[in-house]
Each structure stands twice: as structure tokens, then as C-alpha cells.
Motif scaffolding. Structure first.
Motif, PDB file in Angstrom:
ATOM      1  N   UNK A 158      10.338   2.031 -14.302  1.00 50.27           N
ATOM      2  CA  UNK A 158      10.071   3.167 -13.420  1.00 50.27           C
ATOM      3  C   UNK A 158      10.722   4.452 -13.922  1.00 50.27           C
ATOM      4  N   UNK A 159      11.771   4.291 -14.731  1.00 47.78           N
ATOM      5  CA  UNK A 159      12.509   5.453 -15.222  1.00 47.78           C
ATOM      6  C   UNK A 159      12.059   5.911 -16.613  1.00 47.78           C
ATOM      7  N   UNK A 160      11.083   5.230 -17.188  1.00 48.31           N
ATOM      8  CA  UNK A 160      10.576   5.661 -18.488  1.00 48.31           C
ATOM      9  C   UNK A 160       9.911   7.025 -18.353  1.00 48.31           C
ATOM     10  N   UNK A 161      10.081   7.908 -19.323  1.00 44.32           N
ATOM     11  CA  UNK A 161       9.477   9.237 -19.245  1.00 44.32           C
ATOM     12  C   UNK A 161       7.962   9.211 -19.068  1.00 44.32           C
ATOM     13  N   UNK A 162       7.300   8.159 -19.558  1.00 45.88           N
ATOM     14  CA  UNK A 162       5.842   8.066 -19.468  1.00 45.88           C
ATOM     15  C   UNK A 162       5.371   7.521 -18.125  1.00 45.88           C
ATOM     16  N   UNK A 163       6.310   7.078 -17.283  1.00 42.23           N
ATOM     17  CA  UNK A 163       5.945   6.471 -15.994  1.00 42.23           C
ATOM     18  C   UNK A 163       5.974   7.526 -14.888  1.00 42.23           C
ATOM     19  N   UNK A 164       5.046   7.395 -13.948  1.00 40.87           N
ATOM     20  CA  UNK A 164       5.001   8.339 -12.828  1.00 40.87           C
ATOM     21  C   UNK A 164       5.908   7.917 -11.672  1.00 40.87           C
ATOM     22  N   UNK A 165       6.702   6.880 -11.890  1.00 37.36           N
ATOM     23  CA  UNK A 165       7.645   6.425 -10.885  1.00 37.36           C
ATOM     24  C   UNK A 165       7.127   5.308 -10.001  1.00 37.36           C
ATOM     25  N   UNK A 166       5.825   5.050 -10.042  1.00 41.04           N
ATOM     26  CA  UNK A 166       5.239   3.995  -9.229  1.00 41.04           C
ATOM     27  C   UNK A 166       5.198   2.684 -10.015  1.00 41.04           C
ATOM     28  N   UNK A 167       5.535   1.593  -9.320  1.00 38.16           N
ATOM     29  CA  UNK A 167       5.550   0.275  -9.964  1.00 38.16           C
ATOM     30  C   UNK A 167       4.826  -0.744  -9.079  1.00 38.16           C
ATOM     31  N   UNK A 168       3.900  -1.468  -9.669  1.00 40.25           N
ATOM     32  CA  UNK A 168       3.224  -2.583  -9.007  1.00 40.25           C
ATOM     33  C   UNK A 168       3.679  -3.860  -9.693  1.00 40.25           C
ATOM     34  N   UNK A 169       3.400  -4.995  -9.073  1.00 39.44           N
ATOM     35  CA  UNK A 169       3.780  -6.275  -9.669  1.00 39.44           C
ATOM     36  C   UNK A 169       2.584  -7.214  -9.604  1.00 39.44           C
ATOM     37  N   UNK A 170       2.452  -8.040 -10.628  1.00 39.23           N
ATOM     38  CA  UNK A 170       1.360  -9.013 -10.678  1.00 39.23           C
ATOM     39  C   UNK A 170       1.874 -10.276 -11.353  1.00 39.23           C
ATOM     40  N   UNK A 171       1.386 -11.433 -10.891  1.00 38.16           N
ATOM     41  CA  UNK A 171       1.837 -12.678 -11.497  1.00 38.16           C
ATOM     42  C   UNK A 171       0.812 -13.773 -11.356  1.00 38.16           C
ATOM     43  N   UNK A 172       0.962 -14.801 -12.188  1.00 33.64           N
ATOM     44  CA  UNK A 172      -0.022 -15.878 -12.286  1.00 33.64           C
ATOM     45  C   UNK A 172       0.643 -17.234 -12.092  1.00 33.64           C
ATOM     46  N   UNK A 173      -0.014 -18.099 -11.279  1.00 35.57           N
ATOM     47  CA  UNK A 173       0.507 -19.457 -11.073  1.00 35.57           C
ATOM     48  C   UNK A 173       1.918 -19.366 -10.475  1.00 35.57           C
ATOM     49  N   UNK A 174       2.908 -19.904 -11.144  1.00 34.97           N
ATOM     50  CA  UNK A 174       4.291 -19.765 -10.687  1.00 34.97           C
ATOM     51  C   UNK A 174       4.631 -18.292 -10.514  1.00 34.97           C
ATOM     52  N   UNK A 175       4.152 -17.476 -11.443  1.00 34.79           N
ATOM     53  CA  UNK A 175       4.398 -16.043 -11.358  1.00 34.79           C
ATOM     54  C   UNK A 175       3.698 -15.403 -10.174  1.00 34.79           C
TER      55      UNK A 175
END
Length: 286
Positions: A158-175
Motif C-alpha cells: 500500500x505504501x509503494x509509490x506506484x500504489x494508490x493506497x487501496x488494497x484488495x485480497x484474493x485467495x484460492x482453496x486454503x488461500x
């Protein structure tokens, strides 16, 4: 013994030593290759040919370092980031491929290896030589460690200069299950995308969710699908946004299977394509 005869004897001894060592070497090679099916050569070939910037970064979480695969999109403006949580198989080439495809769609993607430091001799997913060892170790990961690892990764991206500050999460199976769980432990998430993962069975946990949750399920996945009604009930009672979609005829793991060139289930391929379309459509709205 003549000099020439001595040379012949030495050569024969060398050949016999090499021959004696060959079976052990081949056996060792086969053991290391037993983990290869989890990486999928076709997935590796695709991600290795990607024109996008990819790098491995070590994210600090207290005394831990979480080895994470990071891919940047080729876009002009700052982008939303997606934390990708791997399957019970650990960090594989297919997971890297998912991250790269998200970057191709215009998003920063970071896939942490949650087995970092937990494998043989302090290694991560790649240090395991058998499938069962990976699954057994993942099942024993401390829940609090998983949460703090994911929080550290989400904070980092989220703090990377290329990021707009928004973070989503995605996962598969156990994830997928960990994605649903992470949404109960982190307030600042733009959305959670649960691919064939189970939801929390605690109303107290559900009430902590602040973001919309999108579910993707295969019709031929009775074990996971049996948990959907409970998730719907708890999410509805708590006034949360939960949108599950079931793809008929598809099995568990259809996002990976539907991309595999050896897949023979047309329903998996259809679910894979429709799942990606729905996922990218939802991401555009964030």
C-alpha cells in the motif's frame, strides 16, 4: 604392471565409481521433481515470458521475512494493489502466473509465500520435496502469524509509490479461506475475493468485516459448498455484502485446472474464463 595397463585400470575404476553413483543421483533428482507438478511447467513458461516488471521482495514482519512475488502493471497512473494468497500447495508457478495476470489487467499484485522460513532448513515453499509436506506444514501455521504476515504485506504494497493506497485480497482453496478470514482482521481492504474457500463460522468475526466479499465456487465441490449457506446467513445477519457465485460442473480448483492445457473438463475452462471476467469487472469498480 606397465604404465599403459595402469592407465586402463584407473579408467575402469573411474567408470565403475560413476556408475555406482548414478542411481543415487537419479533417485535424488526424481525426489526433487516430485514437487514439480505443483509448479506446472506451462504456468512457469507463461510467467517467465511476461514483459512486466517482476521481483521478489522480503517483507519484514517483526523477526520474520516474508518472501513475496511482486508484479507491476504497465499503466500511467497509480494502481490498486491485490494481495494474492496461495493454495494449500504453497507458492507455485501458477500463483506467480495469477499475480502476473492481475498486473496485465492493470493492478499491482503481490503474492507472499506464507511458508517463508517454515520449510526444511528454514526455507519456504520451494524447499519442500513432496506435496504432503507442504500441506501438513501449512495446516500447522499459527493463525496469528498468518494474519501478521498478510498485514505486513498489505502495508508494504500500500505504501509503494506506484500504489494508490487501496488494497484488495484474493485467495484460492486454503488461500480462499484465509482471504475470508483476513477480511475479519483488517479493516482497510477494498474487497475480498474468495475462490472456493470456506468462511468464518463465528458471527463475532463476521461483524468485523468492512469490505464486500465476492465468492467463486465450483458446482462439483460439495465440501466447500456445504459452508456457503452458513456464510450467507451470518453475512446477511450482520448486514455485510457477500456475493457468492457457483459455476455448475466445475470442480474445486477450477481457476488453476481451467488454465491447464491438459484439462479435459470444459466446465472448468468455462468457470475459469467467467471467473476472471467477473473478478476483473469487480476490480474496476474499486
Amino acid at each position: 604392471m606397465t604404465k599403459s595397463l595402469m592407465v586402463v585400470v584407473v579408467l575402469l575404476l573411474a567408470v565403475s565409481l560413476v556408475s555406482a553413483q548414478e542411481p543415487a543421483t537419479q533417485h535424488s533428482h526424481m525426489e526433487s521433481m516430485s514437487f514439480a507438478p505443483l509448479g506446472q511447467d506451462w504456468a512457469k513458461a507463461r510467467v517467465d515470458k511476461s514483459p512486466r516488471h517482476q521481483e521478489w521482495v522480503k517483507v519484514k514482519n517483526g523477526g520474520r521475512e516474508v518472501n513475496s512475488f511482486l508484479v507491476y502493471p504497465e499503466v500511467k497512473n497509480k494502481a490498486l494493489a491485490v494481495v494474492v494468497i496461495h493454495e494449500i500447495f504453497g507458492m507455485t508457478d501458477w500463483v506467480r502466473g495469477v499475480a502476473d495476470q492481475l498486473a496485465e489487467a492493470g493492478y499491482i499484485a503481490i503474492a507472499p509465500d506464507l511458508l517463508s522460513g517454515m520449510g526444511p532448513e528454514g526455507g519456504g515453499s520451494s524447499s519442500f520435496t513432496d506435496r504432503s509436506g507442504v500441506g501438513q506444514t501449512i495446516q500447522k501455521l499459527p493463525p496469528d502469524q498468518i494474519t501478521t504476515d498478510l498485514n505486513a504485506v498489505a502495508d508494504y504494497v500500500s505504501k509503494l509509490p506506484a500504489c494508490n493506497g487501496k488494497v484488495a485480497v484474493a485467495g484460492f482453496c486454503w488461500g480462499g479461506g484465509q482471504t475470508f478470514r483476513f477480511a475479519t482482521n483488517r479493516e482497510k481492504l477494498a474487497a475480498a475475493f474468495v475462490f472456493y474457500g470456506t468462511g468464518p463460522d463465528s458471527k463475532d468475526a463476521i461483524t468485523r468485516i468492512k469490505c464486500p466479499v465476492y465468492g467463486f465456487y465450483g458446482g462439483n465441490d460439495a465440501r466447500v459448498n456445504a459452508t456457503i449457506p452458513k456464510s450467507q446467513e451470518l453475512m446477511k445477519e450482520s448486514g455485510k455484502n457477500y456475493e457468492p457465485v457457483t459455476y455448475e460442473g466445475a470442480g474445486h480448483g477450477f481457476m488453476r485446472a481451467g488454465e491447464d492445457p491438459s484439462n479435459t473438463n470444459d466446465a472448468n475452462k468455462k468457470a475459469h474464463d467467467e471467473g476472471w471476467a467477473r473478478w476483473k469487472s469487480a476490480l474496476k469498480k474499486l
